[in-house]
Motif scaffolding. Sequence first.
Motif, PDB file in Angstrom:
ATOM      1  N   PRO A 178       0.811  -1.229   0.000  1.00 56.32           N
ATOM      2  CA  PRO A 178       0.000   0.000   0.000  1.00 56.32           C
ATOM      3  C   PRO A 178       0.839   1.270   0.000  1.00 56.32           C
ATOM      4  CG  PRO A 178      -0.909  -1.594   1.543  1.00 56.32           C
ATOM      5  CD  PRO A 178       0.419  -2.130   1.096  1.00 56.32           C
ATOM      6  N   ALA A 179       1.907   1.295   0.791  1.00 55.86           N
ATOM      7  CA  ALA A 179       2.743   2.496   0.845  1.00 55.86           C
ATOM      8  C   ALA A 179       3.405   2.763  -0.500  1.00 55.86           C
ATOM      9  CB  ALA A 179       3.811   2.345   1.932  1.00 55.86           C
ATOM     10  N   LEU A 180       3.895   1.703  -1.162  1.00 55.03           N
ATOM     11  CA  LEU A 180       4.514   1.884  -2.485  1.00 55.03           C
ATOM     12  C   LEU A 180       3.471   2.319  -3.511  1.00 55.03           C
ATOM     13  CD1 LEU A 180       6.977  -1.163  -2.704  1.00 55.03           C
ATOM     14  CD2 LEU A 180       7.527   1.235  -2.289  1.00 55.03           C
ATOM     15  N   GLY A 181       2.283   1.713  -3.454  1.00 53.45           N
ATOM     16  CA  GLY A 181       1.233   2.070  -4.409  1.00 53.45           C
ATOM     17  C   GLY A 181       0.802   3.520  -4.263  1.00 53.45           C
ATOM     18  N   GLU A 182       0.681   3.986  -3.040  1.00 55.62           N
ATOM     19  CA  GLU A 182       0.303   5.381  -2.827  1.00 55.62           C
ATOM     20  C   GLU A 182       1.400   6.328  -3.320  1.00 55.62           C
ATOM     21  OE1 GLU A 182      -0.724   5.820   1.251  1.00 55.62           O
ATOM     22  OE2 GLU A 182      -2.582   4.662   1.086  1.00 55.62           O
ATOM     23  N   LEU A 183       2.648   5.934  -3.128  1.00 56.08           N
ATOM     24  CA  LEU A 183       3.739   6.766  -3.635  1.00 56.08           C
ATOM     25  C   LEU A 183       3.708   6.819  -5.160  1.00 56.08           C
ATOM     26  CD1 LEU A 183       6.373   8.354  -3.015  1.00 56.08           C
ATOM     27  CD2 LEU A 183       7.596   6.189  -3.309  1.00 56.08           C
ATOM     28  N   LEU A 184       3.461   5.680  -5.799  1.00 57.87           N
ATOM     29  CA  LEU A 184       3.373   5.635  -7.259  1.00 57.87           C
ATOM     30  C   LEU A 184       2.266   6.553  -7.759  1.00 57.87           C
ATOM     31  CD1 LEU A 184       4.052   4.389 -10.033  1.00 57.87           C
ATOM     32  CD2 LEU A 184       2.478   2.516  -9.471  1.00 57.87           C
ATOM     33  N   LEU A 185       1.101   6.496  -7.134  1.00 60.61           N
ATOM     34  CA  LEU A 185      -0.006   7.366  -7.548  1.00 60.61           C
ATOM     35  C   LEU A 185       0.338   8.836  -7.339  1.00 60.61           C
ATOM     36  CD1 LEU A 185      -3.053   5.346  -6.169  1.00 60.61           C
ATOM     37  CD2 LEU A 185      -2.721   6.018  -8.550  1.00 60.61           C
ATOM     38  N   ALA A 186       0.890   9.165  -6.167  1.00 56.09           N
ATOM     39  CA  ALA A 186       1.175  10.566  -5.844  1.00 56.09           C
ATOM     40  C   ALA A 186       2.196  11.163  -6.804  1.00 56.09           C
ATOM     41  CB  ALA A 186       1.665  10.670  -4.396  1.00 56.09           C
ATOM     42  N   LEU A 187       3.309  10.446  -7.058  1.00 53.54           N
ATOM     43  CA  LEU A 187       4.356  10.996  -7.933  1.00 53.54           C
ATOM     44  C   LEU A 187       3.897  11.072  -9.383  1.00 53.54           C
ATOM     45  CD1 LEU A 187       7.526   9.176  -6.494  1.00 53.54           C
ATOM     46  CD2 LEU A 187       6.754  11.513  -6.056  1.00 53.54           C
ATOM     47  N   SER A 188       3.265  10.005  -9.868  1.00 49.97           N
ATOM     48  CA  SER A 188       2.871   9.982 -11.289  1.00 49.97           C
ATOM     49  C   SER A 188       1.755  10.978 -11.567  1.00 49.97           C
ATOM     50  CB  SER A 188       2.447   8.573 -11.697  1.00 49.97           C
ATOM     51  OG  SER A 188       1.332   8.131 -10.938  1.00 49.97           O
ATOM     52  N   MET A 189       0.812  11.135 -10.650  1.00 47.69           N
ATOM     53  CA  MET A 189      -0.263  12.107 -10.878  1.00 47.69           C
ATOM     54  C   MET A 189       0.277  13.529 -10.827  1.00 47.69           C
ATOM     55  SD  MET A 189      -3.317  10.210  -8.701  1.00 47.69           S
ATOM     56  CE  MET A 189      -4.546  11.499  -8.937  1.00 47.69           C
ATOM     57  N   THR A 190       1.291  13.763 -10.019  1.00 49.02           N
ATOM     58  CA  THR A 190       1.927  15.087 -10.003  1.00 49.02           C
ATOM     59  C   THR A 190       2.578  15.386 -11.349  1.00 49.02           C
ATOM     60  OG1 THR A 190       2.339  14.949  -7.626  1.00 49.02           O
ATOM     61  CG2 THR A 190       3.693  16.493  -8.884  1.00 49.02           C
ATOM     62  N   ASP A 191       3.327  14.413 -11.896  1.00 49.14           N
ATOM     63  CA  ASP A 191       3.959  14.602 -13.211  1.00 49.14           C
ATOM     64  C   ASP A 191       2.921  14.801 -14.303  1.00 49.14           C
ATOM     65  OD1 ASP A 191       6.480  14.327 -12.125  1.00 49.14           O
ATOM     66  OD2 ASP A 191       6.632  12.186 -12.558  1.00 49.14           O
ATOM     67  N   ALA A 192       1.886  13.941 -14.319  1.00 49.97           N
ATOM     68  CA  ALA A 192       0.873  14.023 -15.375  1.00 49.97           C
ATOM     69  C   ALA A 192       0.139  15.352 -15.343  1.00 49.97           C
ATOM     70  CB  ALA A 192      -0.107  12.858 -15.230  1.00 49.97           C
ATOM     71  N   ALA A 193      -0.152  15.848 -14.139  1.00 49.82           N
ATOM     72  CA  ALA A 193      -0.844  17.141 -14.040  1.00 49.82           C
ATOM     73  C   ALA A 193       0.018  18.265 -14.619  1.00 49.82           C
ATOM     74  CB  ALA A 193      -1.187  17.421 -12.575  1.00 49.82           C
ATOM     75  N   ALA A 194       1.331  18.192 -14.365  1.00 45.69           N
ATOM     76  CA  ALA A 194       2.236  19.215 -14.913  1.00 45.69           C
ATOM     77  C   ALA A 194       2.273  19.148 -16.426  1.00 45.69           C
ATOM     78  CB  ALA A 194       3.636  19.013 -14.326  1.00 45.69           C
ATOM     79  N   TRP A 195       2.278  17.951 -17.016  1.00 46.13           N
ATOM     80  CA  TRP A 195       2.301  17.823 -18.481  1.00 46.13           C
ATOM     81  C   TRP A 195       1.019  18.387 -19.095  1.00 46.13           C
ATOM     82  CZ3 TRP A 195       3.708  11.996 -17.720  1.00 46.13           C
ATOM     83  CH2 TRP A 195       5.040  11.900 -17.292  1.00 46.13           C
ATOM     84  N   HIS A 196      -0.116  18.114 -18.437  1.00 42.59           N
ATOM     85  CA  HIS A 196      -1.380  18.608 -18.988  1.00 42.59           C
ATOM     86  C   HIS A 196      -1.470  20.126 -18.893  1.00 42.59           C
ATOM     87  CE1 HIS A 196      -3.780  15.098 -20.169  1.00 42.59           C
ATOM     88  NE2 HIS A 196      -3.082  14.439 -19.261  1.00 42.59           N
ATOM     89  N   ARG A 197      -0.930  20.699 -17.850  1.00 44.37           N
ATOM     90  CA  ARG A 197      -0.942  22.163 -17.757  1.00 44.37           C
ATOM     91  C   ARG A 197      -0.045  22.780 -18.828  1.00 44.37           C
ATOM     92  NH1 ARG A 197      -0.986  21.056 -12.093  1.00 44.37           N
ATOM     93  NH2 ARG A 197       1.296  21.189 -12.011  1.00 44.37           N
ATOM     94  N   GLU A 198       1.048  22.102 -19.149  1.00 43.69           N
ATOM     95  CA  GLU A 198       1.997  22.675 -20.100  1.00 43.69           C
ATOM     96  C   GLU A 198       1.619  22.417 -21.548  1.00 43.69           C
ATOM     97  OE1 GLU A 198       6.855  22.707 -20.964  1.00 43.69           O
ATOM     98  OE2 GLU A 198       5.991  21.475 -19.335  1.00 43.69           O
ATOM     99  N   PHE A 199       1.109  21.218 -21.823  1.00 39.43           N
ATOM    100  CA  PHE A 199       0.889  20.847 -23.224  1.00 39.43           C
ATOM    101  C   PHE A 199      -0.579  20.688 -23.603  1.00 39.43           C
ATOM    102  CE2 PHE A 199       5.036  19.001 -21.971  1.00 39.43           C
ATOM    103  CZ  PHE A 199       5.842  19.794 -22.768  1.00 39.43           C
ATOM    104  N   GLY A 200      -1.470  20.592 -22.631  1.00 38.19           N
ATOM    105  CA  GLY A 200      -2.891  20.507 -22.948  1.00 38.19           C
ATOM    106  C   GLY A 200      -3.330  19.124 -23.393  1.00 38.19           C
ATOM    107  N   ASP A 201      -2.753  18.622 -24.506  1.00 37.96           N
ATOM    108  CA  ASP A 201      -3.175  17.328 -25.052  1.00 37.96           C
ATOM    109  C   ASP A 201      -2.186  16.219 -24.684  1.00 37.96           C
ATOM    110  OD1 ASP A 201      -1.076  18.281 -26.495  1.00 37.96           O
ATOM    111  OD2 ASP A 201      -1.883  17.699 -28.461  1.00 37.96           O
ATOM    112  N   ALA A 202      -1.630  16.273 -23.491  1.00 39.86           N
ATOM    113  CA  ALA A 202      -0.687  15.247 -23.029  1.00 39.86           C
ATOM    114  C   ALA A 202      -1.390  13.899 -22.941  1.00 39.86           C
ATOM    115  CB  ALA A 202      -0.124  15.637 -21.662  1.00 39.86           C
ATOM    116  N   PRO A 203      -0.648  12.814 -23.030  1.00 45.84           N
ATOM    117  CA  PRO A 203      -1.261  11.477 -22.988  1.00 45.84           C
ATOM    118  C   PRO A 203      -1.867  11.180 -21.620  1.00 45.84           C
ATOM    119  CG  PRO A 203       1.124  11.300 -22.886  1.00 45.84           C
ATOM    120  CD  PRO A 203       0.814  12.736 -23.190  1.00 45.84           C
ATOM    121  N   ASP A 204      -2.765  10.196 -21.627  1.00 46.40           N
ATOM    122  CA  ASP A 204      -3.341   9.732 -20.371  1.00 46.40           C
ATOM    123  C   ASP A 204      -2.250   9.069 -19.519  1.00 46.40           C
ATOM    124  OD1 ASP A 204      -5.773  10.606 -21.193  1.00 46.40           O
ATOM    125  OD2 ASP A 204      -6.666   8.628 -21.482  1.00 46.40           O
TER     126      ASP A 204
END
Length: 631
Positions: free
Chosen positions: A428-454
């Motif tokens: 659970p601790a590793l899974g939560e870390l994976l979600l937290a870090l990856s969602m942070t990166d993905a949100a930054a890509w969407h703010r910068e590029f708009g049509d970033a991949p899922d």
Amino acid sequence: MPEPGDTPGLENIARRWAARLTEIDGVSVSAETLRPSLLALAREAQAEAWTAHDAAVRRFSDLYAASPVGVVLGDADGTIRDVNPAFVELVHHTRSDLVGHPLTRLAATAADAKTLASVVEEALLPARRPRQERITVTHGRDGTLRARVTVATITADGPGLLHPVLMIEDVHELDLLSEQLRRQNVQDPLTGLPNSYHFENKLDTALATSQGGRVALAYFDIDGFKVINDGLGPGAGDEVLRQVARKLGSHFTGQCGHEAVVARLSGDGFAVLLHGRPDSGLDTATVVDLVEESMRELTEPVYVDGKGVGVNVSVGIVVTETAGRTSEELHRAAEITLHRAKENGKAQWMLFEQDLHDRDRRRFGIGAAIGGGLENGQFAVDYEPTVTLDGQERIAVVNAQLRWDHPDHGVLRSHDFSDLADTTGMTPALGELLLALSMTDAAAWHREFGDAPDLCVRLPARLANDPNLVRFVRTELDRTGLPPNTLRICTDSLTLAEPRGEVLENLSILAELGIKITLAVSGAADLELIHRHRLPVGFVIVSGTLVDALAEDDESTQGAHRHFEMLMTRARELNIARVGVDGVRSSEHARRLAALGVVAGRGKLFGEEAGAASIRSMLAKSAGTMRALRP
């Protein structure tokens, strides 16, 4: 003349002192005048002395009679002169049975009599120091009694004449308690076998022997003991442990012909130590035969309250020379070998192999350090791109995976530690870390590029079933600002088949939040889970032998082709929006998959995992190309 009742000695004392006083210069009183006064003074002093003496005698008598400790007064000739009431009660003999007999008659054996005589003799020496010894004394009812005897001396029947006095205490219960404590220190109270402390001493002794030789160490662990304990109750579990202990003890210590120690280490774990001289024939084949025979004996049902309980065990075996070995090494080797037997299906034995041992030690060392790696920030996220197969090779999805930058073993991928995380409870601790870090990166890509991949995150089974999953995802969506419809949560058929947990409810709620649900499958049959559970699945990822077969040019390709067509047909019937694959090897492989209706794929054709910075560079390059193509 002395008066009646006077002591003649006092009259003489008064006369002598009167004569001496009249001889002193300046004394004018006659001796006859002084004598009555001096006699009166002597009588007064004597009366006070006798009063003190009588009081001392009464105190001694009271103490002697009331003492809870048995007291035996001896004569100078070594016979019993008197005994106090406590001693009579202690040994259940009458006073007449004892008085006048030798002190040594108190002893129950000739050896104890000899010991008692020696102690009395030493106590009567001029130093007169009390002596203490434990002996067995005779008992009128029970035959014998274990007692602590303290021998001292008193002066009686004239100045300087020593008499022995014995103070005797019942230490039977104390000895029993000491023996019980000793047994607890070396013996398991439930099974009666040696405990781990005793076993460790025996192993150290075997390894330290100057004659060398060989040792065999076998760890036994009952498979599914928790089922027995929880299903039938702890009383039944205890009885099973006692029966296993009895069978192992009888088999190894009574039949094997080698010096053997069988111990209960802890819980449902047992250990057997065999030690033999260099010429004893203690080899690997012999030990394996003994272990196999014991395993067959253990499978015979143990009946508890009329219920036959079958017992299977997993066994880790180490056979080695004693030279240069330490107990710590052998314990670790046996334990890791036992773990390997458990992981390989249980109810079997495994033999120590150095290569496998080194590999497992490395694995278990990695698993043990996961918590420290989390605390020290050693984990990061890599992303594997999923690319469209329409010829444009656009990055449609990035699949997040944890990477561990291990200080000793370098870069570790999730497959290197995910199973270990399940074992240690760190999933659970590793899974939560994976979600937290990856969602942070993905949100930054969407703010910068708009049509970033899922962003696609595949959840381990433990996290998919976690009741806190939805709350955590909601919190991260709010924190990062990632649009829910750009997040894909992926699970697999094995996780859905798990009867426990909350995976179905979790997936339904996540879908209501707008998150895309993806199912990883290996064939068409897995799709029926979507229909059976009415899952809100919109995307399917196919991997495994079916995808691999479509990369080949042999007969298996035709069968795989038909199977894949069936899968695509069933996916359309279930309103699956898109089907992707994992494991695209080549351009030809990608062409075949696209011809079957696969819209996107990932694999070595499209590159390995990349860090967040590399993915951003790819997206920036792609965005620049699209701007250049616009009129």
